[in-house]
Design a protein around this motif. Structure first.
Motif, PDB file in Angstrom:
ATOM      1  N   ARG A 137       0.831  -1.214   0.000  1.00  0.00           N
ATOM      2  CA  ARG A 137       0.000   0.000   0.000  1.00  0.00           C
ATOM      3  C   ARG A 137       0.864   1.262   0.000  1.00  0.00           C
ATOM      4  O   ARG A 137       0.616   2.197  -0.765  1.00  0.00           O
TER       5      ARG A 137
ATOM      6  N   GLN B 280      -4.142  -3.541  -2.883  1.00  0.00           N
ATOM      7  CA  GLN B 280      -3.474  -2.316  -2.464  1.00  0.00           C
ATOM      8  C   GLN B 280      -2.931  -1.533  -3.658  1.00  0.00           C
ATOM      9  O   GLN B 280      -2.985  -0.298  -3.679  1.00  0.00           O
TER      10      GLN B 280
ATOM     11  N   ARG C 254      -5.787   0.353  -5.414  1.00  0.00           N
ATOM     12  CA  ARG C 254      -6.263   1.557  -4.729  1.00  0.00           C
ATOM     13  C   ARG C 254      -5.580   2.807  -5.282  1.00  0.00           C
ATOM     14  O   ARG C 254      -6.153   3.900  -5.257  1.00  0.00           O
TER      15      ARG C 254
ATOM     16  N   GLY D 186     -10.000  -2.908  -4.606  1.00  0.00           N
ATOM     17  CA  GLY D 186      -9.102  -1.788  -4.351  1.00  0.00           C
ATOM     18  C   GLY D 186      -9.650  -0.476  -4.875  1.00  0.00           C
ATOM     19  O   GLY D 186      -9.577   0.560  -4.193  1.00  0.00           O
TER      20      GLY D 186
ATOM     21  N   ALA E 130     -10.731   2.977  -2.809  1.00  0.00           N
ATOM     22  CA  ALA E 130     -10.229   4.317  -3.120  1.00  0.00           C
ATOM     23  C   ALA E 130     -11.385   5.288  -3.347  1.00  0.00           C
ATOM     24  O   ALA E 130     -11.342   6.442  -2.897  1.00  0.00           O
TER      25      ALA E 130
ATOM     26  N   TYR F 132     -12.518   6.005 -11.542  1.00  0.00           N
ATOM     27  CA  TYR F 132     -12.795   4.829 -10.729  1.00  0.00           C
ATOM     28  C   TYR F 132     -13.945   4.020 -11.330  1.00  0.00           C
ATOM     29  O   TYR F 132     -13.863   2.792 -11.456  1.00  0.00           O
TER      30      TYR F 132
END
Length: 385
Positions: free
Chosen positions: A18, A76, A79, A253, A257, A353
């Motif tokens: 991350r 991770q 994200r 992920g 986010a 996204y």
């Protein structure tokens, strides 16, 4: 955030991945999407930190870890940059699993150590203009000619094609009808008669180098055979791991986010003299997003751990992928709504996204096809919730 009982190594892997992704990959994520430029350098950074070849045997340069550890890392990375996560997933995913479990010793020695070092990228090619969910309709074919196969045909929707070095290509190796004639060969970039075609621009994951492939009397050594005709059952076994470790953790992920950015927006922006976060209606939307993310994480982590423990059922991956795919679409769509006009602007990540997860409910098995498979397991008495 829900977490199973992570051991010290798993927690370190998760936290390191991350931090690395936030520091090294996130700053360039929007630019990679905007310019359609695959961030291959990011995968090399992952390799430098031991995050490539995680599931490969140590004898071939890998870490010998399980599917669950791969899920932790892909989540991770996604994200911060979904395109990087997808490139990592292609190289860590179905083709690598096939070589490990189905490949010859020569194939393993030739390809796996270089992949673990981030020096070689894999791609998996299955879809065609008239063959997607229906694998039996594959028309690309190969004919044995001495110690070679001669391949003719075309492929579509090949993720990472423009940056990959080795392709596992499903094709008809025998004239037998339906699944009986389907197998696969490994084909290297630069093989005469093999062309990586135009870039295919989709609504999201625009920096993954997706392209079409074409084969015109392409001659491949017979030693590149990895799945013989009629080996469809082996193909589906490989896809089971990919449906857990590849596609769903990217969705998870990205949803995480989107939640974080939506929460930040609600706290920072004020309307009518108070922060948006003070509005109960918006609080409920935020709560629903959290519920969905936690449910998806629970299903996915459970499926990965059961696969590693060899206690899984065929439906674990099907259920996890179906739910996580559709959850991510709902959560990222809600994040756009909470962000208002900012959710629609390319200056902010919200619309990216949503675009990045929208196609995931189509790739590696549409959620409709997966529901058919789940129902089949239920009706056959092999699965009860």
């Amino acid at each position: 955030m829900f977490e199973p009982e992570l051991n010290d190594q798993q927690r370190l892997i998760q936290e390191t991945a991350r931090k690395l992704a936030e520091e090294r990959f996130k700053p360039g994520a929007a630019r990679a999407d905007r310019e359609h430029e695959p961030p291959v350098g990011n995968v090399k950074v992952l390799a430098e930190h031991g995050f490539c070849g995680m599931g490969l045997p140590e004898a071939f340069g890998g870490s010998g870890l399980g599917v669950f550890e791969t899920v932790l890392v892909v989540e991770q990375v996604a994200r911060s940059c979904a395109n990087t996560a997808m490139l990592m997933s292609c190289t860590e995913g179905a083709t690598a699993h096939a070589i490990v479990h189905l490949g010859s010793e020569a194939q393993k020695k030739k390809y796996l150590p270089r992949a673990a070092r981030g020096e070689l990228f894999f791609a998996w090619s299955m879809s065609e203009p008239n063959a997607g969910s229906d694998i039996a309709a594959i028309a690309t074919h190969a004919v044995r000619d001495g110690d070679h196969y001669v391949i003719n045909g075309a492929k579509l929707w090949c993720s990472a094609a423009r940056v990959s070095d080795v392709f596992l290509v499903l094709m008809r190796l025998d004239p037998a009808p339906g699944m009986k004639g389907i197998g696969a060969l490994l084909i290297e970039r630069g093989t005469p008669g093999f062309t990586i075609g135009r870039r295919l621009d989709l609504v999201g994951l625009r920096a993954t180098g997706m392209a079409e492939l074409s084969f015109a009397d392409c001659r491949v050594p017979a030693e590149n055979l990895i799945i013989p005709a009629g080996g469809i059952g082996k193909i589906l076994t490989v896809l089971e791991a990919e449906r857990i470790a590849g596609n769903p953790p990217i969705c998870l992920g990205v949803a995480g986010a989107a939640f974080d950015d939506a929460l930040r927006h609600l706290k920072d922006r004020s309307q009518f003299g108070k922060p948006l976060a003070d509005n109960q209606g918006l609080q409920w939307k935020l709560a629903d997003m959290a519920i969905e993310i936690e449910a998806g994480r629970s299903l996915l982590y459970r499926a990965a751990q059961r696969l590693d423990a060899r206690k899984h059922s065929a439906t674990d991956a099907l259920i996890a992928k179906t739910y996580v795919n559709e959850m991510a679409i709902r959560v990222t769509n809600q994040a756009i709504q909470l962000a208002g006009a900012s959710g629609l602007a390319e200056d902010f990540p919200f619309e990216r996204y949503f675009r990045d997860v929208r196609g995931m409910a189509i790739g590696y098995g549409t959620t409709e096809i997966l529901r058919n498979s789940i129902a089949r397991e239920i009706l056959a008495g092999r699965y009860r919730p």
